[in-house]
Design a protein around this motif. Sequence first.
Motif, PDB file in Angstrom:
ATOM      1  N   ILE A 135       6.096  11.528  -9.282  1.00  0.00           N
ATOM      2  CA  ILE A 135       5.426  10.229  -9.172  1.00  0.00           C
ATOM      3  C   ILE A 135       5.489   9.753  -7.722  1.00  0.00           C
ATOM      4  O   ILE A 135       6.544   9.812  -7.082  1.00  0.00           O
ATOM      5  CB  ILE A 135       6.080   9.190 -10.112  1.00  0.00           C
ATOM      6  CG1 ILE A 135       5.801   9.573 -11.568  1.00  0.00           C
ATOM      7  CG2 ILE A 135       5.549   7.780  -9.830  1.00  0.00           C
ATOM      8  CD1 ILE A 135       6.470   8.683 -12.587  1.00  0.00           C
ATOM      9  N   PHE A 136       4.340   9.307  -7.223  1.00  0.00           N
ATOM     10  CA  PHE A 136       4.233   8.831  -5.844  1.00  0.00           C
ATOM     11  C   PHE A 136       3.798   7.372  -5.839  1.00  0.00           C
ATOM     12  O   PHE A 136       2.837   7.003  -6.523  1.00  0.00           O
ATOM     13  CB  PHE A 136       3.192   9.645  -5.070  1.00  0.00           C
ATOM     14  CG  PHE A 136       3.531  11.106  -4.946  1.00  0.00           C
ATOM     15  CD1 PHE A 136       4.235  11.572  -3.848  1.00  0.00           C
ATOM     16  CD2 PHE A 136       3.135  12.010  -5.929  1.00  0.00           C
ATOM     17  CE1 PHE A 136       4.551  12.919  -3.729  1.00  0.00           C
ATOM     18  CE2 PHE A 136       3.441  13.357  -5.818  1.00  0.00           C
ATOM     19  CZ  PHE A 136       4.156  13.818  -4.717  1.00  0.00           C
ATOM     20  N   SER A 137       4.475   6.564  -5.060  1.00  0.00           N
ATOM     21  CA  SER A 137       4.037   5.178  -4.868  1.00  0.00           C
ATOM     22  C   SER A 137       2.945   5.175  -3.799  1.00  0.00           C
ATOM     23  O   SER A 137       2.805   6.150  -3.042  1.00  0.00           O
ATOM     24  CB  SER A 137       5.213   4.319  -4.398  1.00  0.00           C
ATOM     25  OG  SER A 137       5.594   4.696  -3.075  1.00  0.00           O
ATOM     26  N   PRO A 138       2.159   4.081  -3.702  1.00  0.00           N
ATOM     27  CA  PRO A 138       1.183   3.999  -2.597  1.00  0.00           C
ATOM     28  C   PRO A 138       1.844   4.210  -1.236  1.00  0.00           C
ATOM     29  O   PRO A 138       1.281   4.880  -0.361  1.00  0.00           O
ATOM     30  CB  PRO A 138       0.610   2.589  -2.744  1.00  0.00           C
ATOM     31  CG  PRO A 138       0.722   2.300  -4.213  1.00  0.00           C
ATOM     32  CD  PRO A 138       2.026   2.937  -4.622  1.00  0.00           C
ATOM     33  N   GLU A 139       3.059   3.672  -1.079  1.00  0.00           N
ATOM     34  CA  GLU A 139       3.778   3.815   0.198  1.00  0.00           C
ATOM     35  C   GLU A 139       4.125   5.281   0.470  1.00  0.00           C
ATOM     36  O   GLU A 139       4.061   5.733   1.627  1.00  0.00           O
ATOM     37  CB  GLU A 139       5.050   2.961   0.183  1.00  0.00           C
ATOM     38  CG  GLU A 139       4.802   1.460   0.254  1.00  0.00           C
ATOM     39  CD  GLU A 139       4.331   0.846  -1.069  1.00  0.00           C
ATOM     40  OE1 GLU A 139       3.834  -0.289  -1.052  1.00  0.00           O
ATOM     41  OE2 GLU A 139       4.460   1.519  -2.120  1.00  0.00           O
ATOM     42  N   ASP A 140       4.485   6.018  -0.585  1.00  0.00           N
ATOM     43  CA  ASP A 140       4.766   7.454  -0.423  1.00  0.00           C
ATOM     44  C   ASP A 140       3.551   8.190   0.128  1.00  0.00           C
ATOM     45  O   ASP A 140       3.679   9.191   0.833  1.00  0.00           O
ATOM     46  CB  ASP A 140       5.135   8.099  -1.768  1.00  0.00           C
ATOM     47  CG  ASP A 140       6.470   7.620  -2.322  1.00  0.00           C
ATOM     48  OD1 ASP A 140       7.342   7.236  -1.522  1.00  0.00           O
ATOM     49  OD2 ASP A 140       6.631   7.633  -3.566  1.00  0.00           O
TER      50      ASP A 140
END
Length: 327
Positions: free
Chosen positions: A240-245
């Motif tokens: 899972i990736f956040s927008p920040e990632d």
Amino acid sequence: MKEILQYLFNHNTLTKVEAKAILTEIAQNKFNDKEVTAFVTVFLMRNITLQELEGFCEALMQLSVKVNLGEDLADIVGTGGDGKNTFNISTLASFIVAGAGQKVAKHGNYGVSTVSGSSNVLEELGYKFKNNEADLKQDLEKANLCFLHAPLFHPALKSVAPLRKGLGLRTFFNILGPLVNPSKPEFSVIGVYNLEIARLYQYLLQKQKRNFNLVHALDGYDEVSLTADTKIISKNGEKIFSPEDLGFQKINPDEILGGNSISESAKIFKSILEGKGTLAQNAVVTANAAIVLESTQKFGNYNSCLSLAKESLESGKALNCLTHLIN
């Protein structure tokens, strides 16, 4: 068909062989519209099984117009049907990927449960659909991208197009589309609208030993939307990736809405490629393009791929790909 429908209405499912046979007969117009509508409706009321998905896909590929466009091709495509009414993100990302140096064989269709599908917007911009192998290879040569309009390659899809448009709902044909690109691209990035479908795709694509990245935004988009975290599933696992990632701030869903007509959608499409997109629009298309570039393992890590995607958009290379394709 009546026996098949009764069997399905009794909560039974089809084997792979049965599913393949039925879809083949639908493609051959052996059933009337009411029978086919009833058949499609079954899968609006329950999820498709892995056996059924395999059978339907095999039928479509066996009946498809065959093309050999070479190796090292990528495609980025969504199931559609997420109900989010975004602009044509995956199609725009395709041109950015092409501009960054990766050949793309984009598979697409008219919108069914959305205002404007990839075929709608490209046709509006002046592209003429083709299914001649030589013409498609020429497009790849001059634009680094070719477009495969699904009904020209899949008779079964063409025969049910009016029915799908009339229903205006997401059907199992949405699920089949991303799996049946007739060019058989080596790298597939597929957006899915829910995780149940993602699991089915995962099982099938692993079984076929294909390179793939399945993308699902956890708030329901069938692409990297940057409106929430994104789950990406590949043959090597899932994360899972956040927008920040992914190198961006979280954005508001309103910032990536599409137009209310095909002409509006085409204007948004062209304006983004011309460098007039908003920060949110540019962020979403370059993030999705970077995922495709990274999946090929030729352009370095995600951050390197994101830099390439941004450069492709900002320098006008992506726009040049569109211009060469249409002209």
